[in-house]
Each structure stands twice: as C-alpha cells, then as structure tokens.
Design a protein around this motif. Sequence first.
Motif, mmCIF file in Angstrom:
data_model
loop_
_atom_site.group_PDB
_atom_site.id
_atom_site.type_symbol
_atom_site.label_atom_id
_atom_site.label_comp_id
_atom_site.label_asym_id
_atom_site.label_seq_id
_atom_site.Cartn_x
_atom_site.Cartn_y
_atom_site.Cartn_z
ATOM 1 N N VAL A 88 -7.408 19.485 -5.646
ATOM 2 C CA VAL A 88 -8.562 18.814 -5.035
ATOM 3 C C VAL A 88 -8.960 17.595 -5.857
ATOM 4 C CG1 VAL A 88 -11.014 19.054 -4.471
ATOM 5 C CG2 VAL A 88 -9.426 20.905 -3.921
ATOM 6 N N PHE A 89 -9.001 17.729 -7.172
ATOM 7 C CA PHE A 89 -9.315 16.601 -8.054
ATOM 8 C C PHE A 89 -8.324 15.455 -7.845
ATOM 9 C CE2 PHE A 89 -12.023 19.257 -10.835
ATOM 10 C CZ PHE A 89 -13.003 18.337 -11.135
ATOM 11 N N LEU A 90 -7.039 15.772 -7.831
ATOM 12 C CA LEU A 90 -6.010 14.729 -7.723
ATOM 13 C C LEU A 90 -6.084 14.017 -6.378
ATOM 14 C CD1 LEU A 90 -2.991 16.631 -9.337
ATOM 15 C CD2 LEU A 90 -4.374 14.823 -10.364
ATOM 16 N N VAL A 91 -6.233 14.766 -5.299
ATOM 17 C CA VAL A 91 -6.307 14.152 -3.968
ATOM 18 C C VAL A 91 -7.571 13.319 -3.833
ATOM 19 C CG1 VAL A 91 -6.499 14.646 -1.497
ATOM 20 C CG2 VAL A 91 -4.885 15.940 -2.896
ATOM 21 N N ALA A 92 -8.692 13.815 -4.357
ATOM 22 C CA ALA A 92 -9.949 13.063 -4.281
ATOM 23 C C ALA A 92 -9.842 11.737 -5.026
ATOM 24 C CB ALA A 92 -11.095 13.902 -4.851
ATOM 25 N N ASN A 93 -9.209 11.745 -6.186
ATOM 26 C CA ASN A 93 -9.037 10.505 -6.942
ATOM 27 C C ASN A 93 -8.133 9.525 -6.204
ATOM 28 O OD1 ASN A 93 -10.164 10.387 -9.937
ATOM 29 N ND2 ASN A 93 -9.718 12.516 -9.465
ATOM 30 N N LEU A 94 -7.095 10.026 -5.541
ATOM 31 C CA LEU A 94 -6.216 9.150 -4.762
ATOM 32 C C LEU A 94 -6.977 8.509 -3.610
ATOM 33 C CD1 LEU A 94 -3.431 8.005 -4.050
ATOM 34 C CD2 LEU A 94 -2.961 10.128 -2.804
ATOM 35 N N LEU A 95 -7.787 9.288 -2.906
ATOM 36 C CA LEU A 95 -8.561 8.753 -1.782
ATOM 37 C C LEU A 95 -9.579 7.716 -2.261
ATOM 38 C CD1 LEU A 95 -9.183 11.997 0.318
ATOM 39 C CD2 LEU A 95 -7.517 10.183 0.745
ATOM 40 N N VAL A 96 -10.153 7.949 -3.436
ATOM 41 C CA VAL A 96 -11.102 6.983 -3.987
ATOM 42 C C VAL A 96 -10.418 5.657 -4.274
ATOM 43 C CG1 VAL A 96 -12.477 6.445 -6.042
ATOM 44 C CG2 VAL A 96 -12.730 8.649 -4.920
ATOM 45 N N MET B 133 0.823 -1.210 0.000
ATOM 46 C CA MET B 133 0.000 0.000 0.000
ATOM 47 C C MET B 133 0.859 1.263 0.000
ATOM 48 S SD MET B 133 -3.092 1.352 0.135
ATOM 49 C CE MET B 133 -4.268 0.191 0.821
ATOM 50 N N GLY B 134 1.926 1.248 0.813
ATOM 51 C CA GLY B 134 2.805 2.414 0.894
ATOM 52 C C GLY B 134 3.458 2.719 -0.432
ATOM 53 N N ARG B 135 3.931 1.643 -1.119
ATOM 54 C CA ARG B 135 4.542 1.831 -2.427
ATOM 55 C C ARG B 135 3.556 2.385 -3.446
ATOM 56 N NH1 ARG B 135 7.662 -3.445 -4.194
ATOM 57 N NH2 ARG B 135 8.774 -3.705 -2.247
ATOM 58 N N TYR B 136 2.338 1.902 -3.376
ATOM 59 C CA TYR B 136 1.308 2.372 -4.308
ATOM 60 C C TYR B 136 1.024 3.855 -4.102
ATOM 61 C CZ TYR B 136 -3.246 2.965 -6.512
ATOM 62 O OH TYR B 136 -4.274 3.426 -7.279
ATOM 63 N N VAL B 137 0.930 4.281 -2.848
ATOM 64 C CA VAL B 137 0.661 5.691 -2.548
ATOM 65 C C VAL B 137 1.795 6.564 -3.075
ATOM 66 C CG1 VAL B 137 0.352 7.380 -0.709
ATOM 67 C CG2 VAL B 137 -0.767 5.158 -0.549
ATOM 68 N N ILE B 138 3.040 6.133 -2.851
ATOM 69 C CA ILE B 138 4.191 6.909 -3.337
ATOM 70 C C ILE B 138 4.169 6.996 -4.857
ATOM 71 C CG2 ILE B 138 6.699 6.957 -3.494
ATOM 72 C CD1 ILE B 138 6.791 5.692 -0.713
ATOM 73 N N ARG B 139 3.859 5.857 -5.508
ATOM 74 C CA ARG B 139 3.812 5.853 -6.974
ATOM 75 C C ARG B 139 2.717 6.778 -7.489
ATOM 76 N NH1 ARG B 139 3.524 0.787 -7.533
ATOM 77 N NH2 ARG B 139 1.335 0.512 -8.132
ATOM 78 N N ARG B 140 1.577 6.778 -6.830
ATOM 79 C CA ARG B 140 0.490 7.656 -7.241
ATOM 80 C C ARG B 140 0.841 9.119 -7.025
ATOM 81 N NH1 ARG B 140 -4.734 6.456 -8.155
ATOM 82 N NH2 ARG B 140 -4.680 8.686 -8.618
ATOM 83 N N LEU B 141 1.519 9.416 -5.923
ATOM 84 C CA LEU B 141 1.927 10.797 -5.665
ATOM 85 C C LEU B 141 2.911 11.285 -6.723
ATOM 86 C CD1 LEU B 141 2.335 10.723 -1.772
ATOM 87 C CD2 LEU B 141 0.533 11.871 -3.079
ATOM 88 N N ILE C 144 -18.676 9.719 -6.981
ATOM 89 C CA ILE C 144 -18.742 10.755 -5.941
ATOM 90 C C ILE C 144 -17.368 11.375 -5.710
ATOM 91 C CG2 ILE C 144 -19.188 11.158 -3.487
ATOM 92 C CD1 ILE C 144 -21.396 9.096 -3.624
ATOM 93 N N GLY C 145 -16.319 10.548 -5.740
ATOM 94 C CA GLY C 145 -14.971 11.071 -5.534
ATOM 95 C C GLY C 145 -14.571 12.073 -6.586
ATOM 96 N N THR C 146 -14.851 11.754 -7.843
ATOM 97 C CA THR C 146 -14.525 12.700 -8.913
ATOM 98 C C THR C 146 -15.482 13.880 -8.936
ATOM 99 O OG1 THR C 146 -15.861 11.371 -10.452
ATOM 100 C CG2 THR C 146 -13.507 10.922 -10.365
ATOM 101 N N ASP C 147 -16.642 13.712 -8.322
ATOM 102 C CA ASP C 147 -17.636 14.786 -8.323
ATOM 103 C C ASP C 147 -17.312 15.875 -7.313
ATOM 104 O OD1 ASP C 147 -20.028 15.740 -9.520
ATOM 105 O OD2 ASP C 147 -21.145 15.232 -7.707
ATOM 106 N N VAL C 148 -16.450 15.584 -6.339
ATOM 107 C CA VAL C 148 -16.112 16.586 -5.317
ATOM 108 C C VAL C 148 -15.510 17.826 -5.963
ATOM 109 C CG1 VAL C 148 -14.621 17.080 -3.345
ATOM 110 C CG2 VAL C 148 -15.825 14.896 -3.468
ATOM 111 N N GLY C 149 -14.481 17.614 -6.790
ATOM 112 C CA GLY C 149 -13.871 18.749 -7.469
ATOM 113 C C GLY C 149 -14.823 19.420 -8.436
#
Length: 307
Positions: free
Chosen positions: A285-293, A1-9, A236-241
């Motif tokens: 906001v769009f990028l962070v929302a997509n990561l959280l989704v 999970m940690g590696r995936y988050v870093i790669r996405r960032l 919903i995640g993409t709809d936030v932005g």
Amino acid sequence: MGRYVIRRLLQMIPVFIGATLLIFLMVNVMGDPIAGLCGDRQCDPATAARLRKEFGLDKPVWQQYLTYMGNVFTGDFGTAFNGQEVTELMSTAFPVTIRLTIVAIFFEIVIGITLGVVTGLRRGKPVDTGVLLGTLVVISVPTFVTGLLLQLLLGVEWGWIKPSVSTDATFDELIVPGLVLASVSLAYVTRLTRTSIAENRRSDYVRTAVAKGLPRRRVITRHLLRNSLIPVVTFIGTDVGALMGGAIVTERIFNIHGVGYQLYQGILRQNTQTVVGFVTVLVLVFLVANLLVDLLYAVLDPRIRYA
C-alpha cells in the motif's frame, strides 16, 4: 510517462523485498511463538517439536523467509496459529480499515485543505492565529486521549453515537473514529497548506495573474492552489499507509475489528504469520500510494514531465 512507470515498478521490487525481509527478521526475534500456543503451561519437548515442524519454525530464518515469499507470490500468506488462513483474516479486516481510512482522508482533504487555504490567505489575522493554536493543541494531545474523550462525550454522556462500532462498521459509524484517526494528520495538512499558500501567494505567476485582471477565485483555484498542493499531496499520499497501519489505537478504543486490531492480536499472541502477512500488504500500500503521488504531480503542475 510509460517508461517512468516501468522504472518505478522495477525500483519497487528491491524495496519490497528489503522491507519484508526486515519485518520478517524483526518479528522472528519478538519471542518464541510456540510458547504462546500452550497457554500458561510450558509445552513439553515433543509437542513443541511437532508444532515447530508443522509451522516450519524448525528451519533456518532465511529458509523460512524464502518459503514465505514464494507462497506470497501465489497468494498464500500462511496460516495463523489458531488454524485460520491469514487471507481470511485479511478479507474481513482490510475492508473495515479501508473504509475508516477513506473517512479519515476525506476529513484531511476537506477540512485540512480548506482551513489551510483560509489561513494562508489571511496570514496574521485573528482567524489565522486561532486555527494555528487549534492545530497545535490537536498535535499536542495524544490520539488515545482524543478518542476516549469523544467516545465519553458523544457516546456515553450525550448519546449521539454508539460508544463502540458494530461488526458491520458502516461509513456512518466510522465518522467519529475517522475524525479521531485523522486528527493529527489533519492538523499537519492545515499547517502545511497554510505555509505553502502563503509562500506561493507572493510568487511572480500569481502577481501576473492578478495583473491580467483574472477573477480572484480563478487565481486561487487555477494558479495558487494547484501549485501549493504539491507538498500537501505528498503528505497525504504517504499518510494513507500510515493511517491503515497506525489505526491500532483508534480501532481498540471503538472496538473496530480492522487491520490495527488484527496486528495488535498478532503481536500480543506472537502470531508471526498474521503480523508478517498484514505488514506485507501494508508495504505494498505504501509503495503504490507513493507511485500514485508521483504521477499526480504532473496533473497539479504541467511543468513536471517524466521521461
């Protein structure tokens, strides 16, 4: 999970740069912002040259962009043409729009998912037909028509709400504007949840859970609903932005001084610093929302694992 988050960032960096560059170029071709500073009369050449130098508009566009991005990473989003810092405008506008977005997302989740589950479990019944017709009407009617109609009926005719929101923009004042903002997305959430529930209801794991004698409520909440919510959470995640950036119409109708209002004023006055600054934050906001989704997928479906 940690590696995936870093790669996405790391993937978000070129996306952020590309999106902000595109926005910067588009805003800079809207027109001559200096012309709007002099009012109806045309600026004399000396004044125009001084203003261009003051705001850095005399430099090439690529150099303006590099200067802007360098300032952004230090927290400086520039100065509006009226002399006010863009960060000051953000400090007053974003809290209002965030509250409005929270109200809209609440309606999407509570009403949209509830209606979707009910109609998905009763597909083909009168309640299903009625909700489908209702959502189709909501999708077909433009947002400004819905907003003006509710403002007229609830605010002017019946006096249940104030026709315009105060400068404080508290949560209770934002209930009706939030419902207007969420109306179209709420209809899509309802239809998407209904379709997902109806499809997964015929899945093998649901039939197995029923055959094991599990209570109906547990089958729906623990098995059927969790798997059916994955496409809904994506929407919903993409709809936030989209809600935060697309609130221009709603905020104009109810006189809400949020992000949409500031973007409208910035475009109207050709204030490039304001428009680019606000849109830059919306991109984040769009990028962070997509990561959280993406991370929420693993919570909804334990079969999903990130390497």
